[in-house]
Write an enzyme that holds these catalytic residues in place. Structure first.
Site, mmCIF file in Angstrom:
data_model
loop_
_atom_site.group_PDB
_atom_site.id
_atom_site.type_symbol
_atom_site.label_atom_id
_atom_site.label_comp_id
_atom_site.label_asym_id
_atom_site.label_seq_id
_atom_site.Cartn_x
_atom_site.Cartn_y
_atom_site.Cartn_z
ATOM 1 N N LYS A 126 0.762 -5.737 1.654
ATOM 2 C CA LYS A 126 -0.513 -6.412 2.438
ATOM 3 C C LYS A 126 -0.219 -7.653 2.992
ATOM 4 C CE LYS A 126 -2.990 -2.624 1.792
ATOM 5 N NZ LYS A 126 -3.406 -1.920 0.388
HETATM 6 C C1 PLP Z 1 -3.831 -0.701 -0.339
HETATM 7 C C2 PLP Z 1 -5.683 -0.499 -0.582
HETATM 8 C C3 PLP Z 1 -6.347 -0.462 -1.472
HETATM 9 C C4 PLP Z 1 -5.670 -0.546 -2.953
HETATM 10 O O1 PLP Z 1 -5.066 -1.767 -3.168
HETATM 11 P P1 PLP Z 1 -4.015 -2.007 -4.405
HETATM 12 O O2 PLP Z 1 -3.936 -3.662 -4.246
HETATM 13 O O3 PLP Z 1 -2.553 -1.377 -4.206
HETATM 14 O O4 PLP Z 1 -4.998 -1.452 -5.573
HETATM 15 C C5 PLP Z 1 -7.675 -0.123 -1.611
HETATM 16 N N1 PLP Z 1 -8.312 0.052 -0.377
HETATM 17 C C6 PLP Z 1 -7.494 0.172 1.075
HETATM 18 C C7 PLP Z 1 -8.173 0.185 2.153
HETATM 19 C C8 PLP Z 1 -6.126 -0.079 0.636
HETATM 20 O O5 PLP Z 1 -5.510 -0.042 1.851
#
Ligand code: PLP
Length: 394
Positions: A192
């Site tokens: 991210k």
């Molecule tokens: C990556 C993601 C999540 C989950 O994030 P984590 O930190 O890996 O639990 C939730 N919603 C969306 C749209 C994502 O892309």
């Protein structure tokens, strides 16, 4: 296989971006003797709150946990219905299911792939049990929050934003995380925009909700562990709720703080790459570049290109295969929720129930976009895409 344009080394679609100072920050904590939730977590929470102008921020183990904790702390339960988008990661919907509530999908806007307020309003006419909505800021493009928030006010819904893609995004000049929703959840997963290896956060204006998510995130114990084990701490504690174990750690917080300090630079690099792609791809009839509305600042978490099928002799899957042959990695964000086995059983919907999401998905592919990409990497992607379009013109 005939020789085509391309590169000798594989370029992944998503990659974490870690520099020497990030590594030093982590090493320092590892040597400090305090590894898990402690002062650095609090420092990161304050820094993040300041960054986005949120009143309260609580850092946790993931965005999945953040969503689940927010919904739990808000009292979502069996019998409640929560509306979200089919164009999201499973985590959004799993978090709803884990509270006992029922997920309900509303179709998306054809430009952005975000929850369509008109579709949400349509559901409200037939469903009296809706208690909350989860707008997902897909790819880092903020949802139409004015329309969604006004619907929520009218129907007294809670609004929990899934901002996993949207750190540093803005809606009408307000940072995501500072809008008047109930809570906003962020992700600091490796790939991210801000990397803490794993991690998440809940931003809210409500001191009560902040206190509740803090309680639920660490065993439901009335005092922070670091106070309990720290100097002058007491052995006394009370378990107020049967809480979860979803805390952040000081090691992750040190990495997160280091990354937050350079986030502006990383965002500028993402934007520069995205604008370069846009410049080149926009004029091509076979390609649809991401729509960016004039009233938002896009976080550019991912770059989702859509194909105009009638202009190409190959489909989306074939296009992905051609890019792979040229050592260009791609992904598809997302396989719509209602197509997955688990959610077929839970939602009992078919492909035709969400025609806009299906069209979006069937034409979408995610191109490489990360701050560590060199100008040559960007050029390799561009030339490969152009070459595939040229060879497959319909
Ligand atoms: C990556 C993601 C999540 C989950 O994030 P984590 O930190 O890996 O639990 C939730 N919603 C969306 C749209 C994502 O892309």
């Amino acid at each position: 296989m005939t020789a085509t344009s391309g590169r000798s080394k594989f370029l992944p679609a998503l990659l974490p971006f870690i520099e020497e100072d990030d590594i030093r920050a982590v090493n320092e904590v590892l040597r400090s003797g305090w590894l898990t939730v402690g002062k650095r977590c609090l420092d990161f929470e304050s820094a993040l709150a300041k960054f986005m102008g949120a009143r309260h921020v609580h850092a946790v183990s993931s965005c999945t946990a953040a969503l689940h904790l927010a919904l739990t702390a808000l009292g979502l339960k069996k019998g409640d219905v929560v509306v979200t988008s089919p164009i999201t990661f499973t985590a959004t919907v799993a978090a709803i299911v884990h509270t006992g509530a029922t997920p309900l999908l509303a179709d998306v806007d054809r430009d952005t792939g975000n929850l369509d307020p008109a579709q949400v309003e349509k559901l409200a006419r037939t469903n009296r049990r809706i208690r909350a909505i989860i707008p997902v800021h897909f790819a880092g493009h903020p949802c139409e929050m004015d329309a969604l928030l006004s619907l929520a006010r009218k129907h007294r819904w809670l609004v929990v934003e899934d901002a996993a893609h949207a750190l540093a995004a803005e809606y009408k000049g307000t940072p995501i995380g500072a809008l008047p929703s109930t809570a906003t959840c962020f992700s600091f997963y490796a790939c991210k925009n801000l990397c803490a290896i794993e991690g998440g956060a809940i931003a809210t204006d409500s001191a009560t909700l902040d206190r509740r998510v803090r309680l639920w995130s660490l065993h439901g114990i009335s005092r922070d562990a670091w106070k309990r084990y720290g100097e002058g701490g007491s052995w006394r504690y009370d378990v107020v709720e049967p809480g979860f174990k979803n805390n952040f750690t000081d090691v992750q917080a040190a990495l997160a703080l280091s990354q937050l300090g350079k986030l502006d630079r990383l965002q500028r690099r993402r934007e520069k790459i995205a604008l370069r792609y846009g410049e080149v791809f926009q004029p091509l009839e076979a390609l649809e570049v991401p729509v960016v509305r004039s009233d938002v600042k896009m976080a550019w978490h991912i770059y989702v290109l859509r194909l105009r099928k009638r202009r190409l002799k190959i489909g989306r899957d074939g296009f992905i295969e051609e890019l792979r042959r040229r050592n260009i990695g791609t992904s598809v964000h997302f396989v719509p929720i209602h197509l997955h086995s688990a959610y077929k059983k839970i939602l009992k919907k078919s492909a035709k129930d969400y025609p806009v999401a299906m069209d979006f998905y069937s034409r979408a592919l995610t191109l490489p976009l990360h701050p560590g990409m060199t100008d040559e990497d960007v050029q390799d992607v561009i030339e490969s895409v152009l070459d595939i379009c040229r060879r497959n013109r319909a």
